[in-house]
Design a protein around this motif. Structure first.
Motif, PDB file in Angstrom:
ATOM      1  N   ARG A   1       6.664  -6.565  -2.646  1.00  0.00           N
ATOM      2  CA  ARG A   1       7.537  -6.798  -1.493  1.00  0.00           C
ATOM      3  C   ARG A   1       7.012  -7.959  -0.647  1.00  0.00           C
ATOM      4  NH1 ARG A   1      11.347  -3.002  -0.674  1.00  0.00           N
ATOM      5  NH2 ARG A   1      11.162  -1.076  -1.846  1.00  0.00           N
ATOM      6  N   MET A   2       5.686  -8.011  -0.519  1.00  0.00           N
ATOM      7  CA  MET A   2       5.107  -9.101   0.256  1.00  0.00           C
ATOM      8  C   MET A   2       5.296 -10.425  -0.480  1.00  0.00           C
ATOM      9  SD  MET A   2       1.654  -7.425   1.761  1.00  0.00           S
ATOM     10  CE  MET A   2       1.666  -6.676   3.392  1.00  0.00           C
TER      11      MET A   2
ATOM     12  N   VAL B   1       7.664 -11.335  -2.469  1.00  0.00           N
ATOM     13  CA  VAL B   1       9.026 -11.858  -2.400  1.00  0.00           C
ATOM     14  C   VAL B   1       9.477 -12.089  -0.962  1.00  0.00           C
ATOM     15  CG1 VAL B   1       9.691 -10.854  -4.597  1.00  0.00           C
ATOM     16  CG2 VAL B   1      10.163  -9.605  -2.482  1.00  0.00           C
ATOM     17  N   GLY B   2       8.556 -11.990  -0.022  1.00  0.00           N
ATOM     18  CA  GLY B   2       8.891 -12.418   1.329  1.00  0.00           C
ATOM     19  C   GLY B   2       8.880 -11.339   2.387  1.00  0.00           C
ATOM     20  N   GLY B   3       8.471 -10.115   2.032  1.00  0.00           N
ATOM     21  CA  GLY B   3       8.353  -9.074   3.051  1.00  0.00           C
ATOM     22  C   GLY B   3       7.178  -9.371   3.962  1.00  0.00           C
ATOM     23  N   LYS B   4       7.430  -9.338   5.263  1.00  0.00           N
ATOM     24  CA  LYS B   4       6.346  -9.581   6.216  1.00  0.00           C
ATOM     25  C   LYS B   4       5.599  -8.280   6.470  1.00  0.00           C
ATOM     26  CE  LYS B   4       8.933 -13.086   8.768  1.00  0.00           C
ATOM     27  NZ  LYS B   4      10.222 -12.885   8.077  1.00  0.00           N
ATOM     28  N   GLY B   5       4.404  -8.401   7.063  1.00  0.00           N
ATOM     29  CA  GLY B   5       3.648  -7.202   7.425  1.00  0.00           C
ATOM     30  C   GLY B   5       4.495  -6.264   8.259  1.00  0.00           C
TER      31      GLY B   5
ATOM     32  N   ILE C   1       6.940  -4.258   6.219  1.00  0.00           N
ATOM     33  CA  ILE C   1       6.301  -3.160   5.491  1.00  0.00           C
ATOM     34  C   ILE C   1       5.987  -2.025   6.463  1.00  0.00           C
ATOM     35  CG2 ILE C   1       4.346  -2.526   4.018  1.00  0.00           C
ATOM     36  CD1 ILE C   1       6.162  -4.618   2.730  1.00  0.00           C
TER      37      ILE C   1
END
Lengths: 405, 247
Positions: free
Chosen positions: A316-317, A319-323, A326
């Protein structure tokens, strides 16, 4: 938009792990349900005690002659003649928080109707009596102030007396004799049953106090004054005011003790209430512990879930998920679990309450606040116990997380 | 000359392990232009993975510059890096990294979920489009466990395409596949490349490199070879040449 997506992600994760989610929820469900049920039992028993006492007249304030702590050799209240009609008038005149007041004189005697007779007590009162004792009439009517003035020979009977002296007849309109004095029965009191102390409240004869004073007892003092405060909360204020008035009426010096006793029902209520309140607190404490354990269950599962899904978090991170995405995902998941659990818990709690009421016949009363509080507590539990694992997930390094096996 | 997608100048990356400093990359410079298909090769310990992490904006260089699509990556914070990954890079992994028990289409939609500019309908449309591009238009609702390894990697490729990245970064993308399937995947890459998509393919298998138009070889943190491949093999051709399977 972003929150909506995150909600979708979290919801998906929950749906994919139905069994685990349900088991996690179970702690919260049981916790919330038991808090609600326990509070319902506590509130219910409190309400039923209050009801019993209210039935006796919860606003009632009674004045009796004689202090109740005058040493070992005190006589009964009836022997002391310090309470007089003037006291009654003065109280009626000066205490504004009273809405009903009556002088009371009482004496024992035999109620006779033909061949039936029954020993009972006659209470001489005024028409306010019914309102003070919160008792209605089954039939007939109360005597009037005019009948009090003229010391009419009329009585009202309690159900127990009716049962014994008029076994097969309608009493209203008939004549009885009380201590050989003829009285006309003008009404029958509503049945009240035994009071909390096992006294039969229906074994009474009610007559105008003037009649009882002059024709039966031949006295000019009062045995008691009964009044009812405007509201339950005003009762203690009434007690104080009455005490003050009577002390000045009786010209008591500061050093002298009261020669009368003023009591309100409030003391009785508070004694009983505090006992049931203790019980409620105890029950709720136990229930709260189960809610806490439910919360820890959520933390436990979320923590394991973060570990188990490390690789997913890494992806997820990548592909562009930020902290923060999450963090929110896991937090929302925890909150969804706890809120759903809370809702189910409320339902279960209400069901349990209905069950307790109908099958165990315990008095219950579901307080709205108990639902709101336990629901709020479990939402907060979700945030609180979900925060740590979520924070942990958000702080993961994407490279390490991606390579995690 | 076409547009520079990746521009690296004198890039160094050092790690501190206790008291020792490991120089993983020792001053590398190279450029990838739009439309190139580059294989980055090297044995383990060559700095290949470090290179990949930096190219993928998962890691930051210690010194030197790295520009992707004109954006200087150095000095960006975690959130800004996440945005770059979201908008400019498509990742493909050796082990596919698909979400289990999640349909192909939802797997492909994943990167767009983190892009608030894309609406739900747009997201769905683009995911279907990407899956059609990799030849999985008929398997939109299959979950990874219902797909073969090659198909799973195709889903992963569709996922990398869905955000219309400037660069596709593949990390040993054929490493878990048999020869036939890896040729299939390579032919897909060639097809995508022919449509103008820029690809950086990290691998240690030399026979994969023949399908790309440029090969960069790393060793001990330095580039030891960077050459244009004049004799590009067609993966589709190779696939046809493979002996027929019995069944």
């Amino acid at each position: 938009m972003r929150i909506l997506n995150l909600l979708k992600i979290a919801f998906k994760a929950i749906v994919l792990n139905k069994m685990r989610t349900l088991l996690t929820m179970l702690g919260i469900i049981i916790g919330v349900a038991s808090v609600i049920a326990m509070l319902a039992i506590g509130e219910g028993s409190k309400a039923s005690i209050r009801e019993t006492i209210s039935a006796m007249g919860s606003n009632m304030v009674t004045v009796r002659p004689g202090a109740d702590d005058r040493g070992p050799a005190r006589g009964s209240g009836g022997d002391v003649q310090t309470l007089i009609y003037k006291d009654y008038e003065k109280i009626k005149e000066e205490v504004s928080l009273i809405n009903y007041i009556t002088p009371v004189v009482n004496g024992g005697g035999q109620v006779i109707n033909g061949s039936n007779n029954w020993p009972s007590t006659i209470y001489g009162v005024n028409p306010d009596y019914l309102n003070i004792k919160v008792v209605g009439l089954q039939s007939g009517s109360m005597f009037t102030d005019a009948e009090v003035q003229s010391a009419s020979k009329v009585v009202l009977l309690g159900q127990t007396v009716v049962d014994n002296v008029f076994p097969d007849e309608e009493p209203v309109g008939k004549m009885i004799r009380f201590n050989n004095i003829p009285f006309k029965v003008i009404g029958v009191l509503e049945e009240k049953g035994e009071n909390t102390f096992g006294q039969d409240q229906d074994d009474v004869v009610i007559a105008p106090y003037t009649t009882v004073q002059k024709r039966i007892l031949a006295i000019d003092y009062l045995n008691q004054i009964m009044a009812s405060a405007v509201s339950e909360d005003d009762a203690s204020e009434v007690v104080e005011q009455v005490t003050e008035i009577l002390r000045s009426q009786h010209k008591l010096l500061d050093s002298e003790d009261d020669d009368f006793t003023v009591r309100s029902m409030e003391e009785l209520i508070s004694t009983f209430s505090s006992t049931s309140e203790m019980l409620t607190i105890l029950l709720v404490a136990v229930a709260s512990i189960s809610l806490l354990i439910g919360g820890i269950g959520i933390m436990n599962i979320m923590y394991v879930s973060v570990k188990e899904r490390t690789k997913e978090i890494g992806l997820r991170m990548a592909v562009g998920g930020k902290g923060s995405d999450i963090l929110m995902q896991f937090l929302i998941e925890a909150i969804l679990i706890s809120i759903t659990g809370g809702l189910l818990g409320v339902l279960l709690g209400l069901t349990a309450t209905v069950f307790i009421e109908n099958f165990l016949h315990w008095p219950t009363s579901v307080a709205l606040y108990s639902i709101i509080v336990s629901f709020a507590v479990c939402a907060i539990t979700g945030i609180f116990f979900g925060w740590y694992p979520a924070k942990k997930a958000a702080a993961l390094d994407p490279i390490t997380a991606l390579r995690y096996e | 000359m076409s547009k520079e997608i990746i521009k690296i100048e004198n890039l160094k990356r050092e790690f501190t392990m206790g008291s020792e400093t490991v120089h993983a990359l020792k001053g590398i410079s190279f450029t990838i232009h739009e439309g190139e298909f580059v294989t980055i090769m090297g044995s383990s310990g060559s700095g290949k993975s470090t290179m990949l992490n930096i190219l993928g904006c998962l890691d930051q260089p210690s010194s030197g510059t790295y520009e992707i699509d004109g954006v200087r990556v150095k000095d960006l914070n975690r959130n800004q890096l996440a945005n770059i990954r979201n908008e400019k890079i498509g990742f493909i992994f050796q082990s596919y990294n698909l979400l289990a028990r999640t349909s192909a289409i939802e797997n492909v939609e994943l990167p767009l979920l983190y892009n608030s500019k894309v609406s739900t309908e747009e997201r769905r449309r683009r995911a279907i489009e990407a899956l059609k591009m990799v030849g999985l238009g008929e398997r939109l609702h299959h979950t990874p466990s219902q797909l073969s390894g090659g198909q799973q990697q195709r889903v992963a490729i569709a996922r990398s395409l869905v955000n219309k990245p400037v660069l596709i970064l593949a990390d040993e993308a054929t490493g878990n596949l048999d020869t036939r399937t890896s040729y299939e995947i390579m032919s897909l890459f060639q097809e995508l490349n022919s449509k103008g998509i820029t690809i950086a393919f990290v691998t240690h298998e030399p026979d994969i490199a023949v399908f790309s138009n440029r090969t960069v070889i790393l060793k001990d943190g330095n580039i030891i070879q960077d050459k244009i491949n004049s004799n590009i093999q067609s993966a589709a051709q190779q696939l046809a040449n493979l002996p027929k399977e019995d069944h």
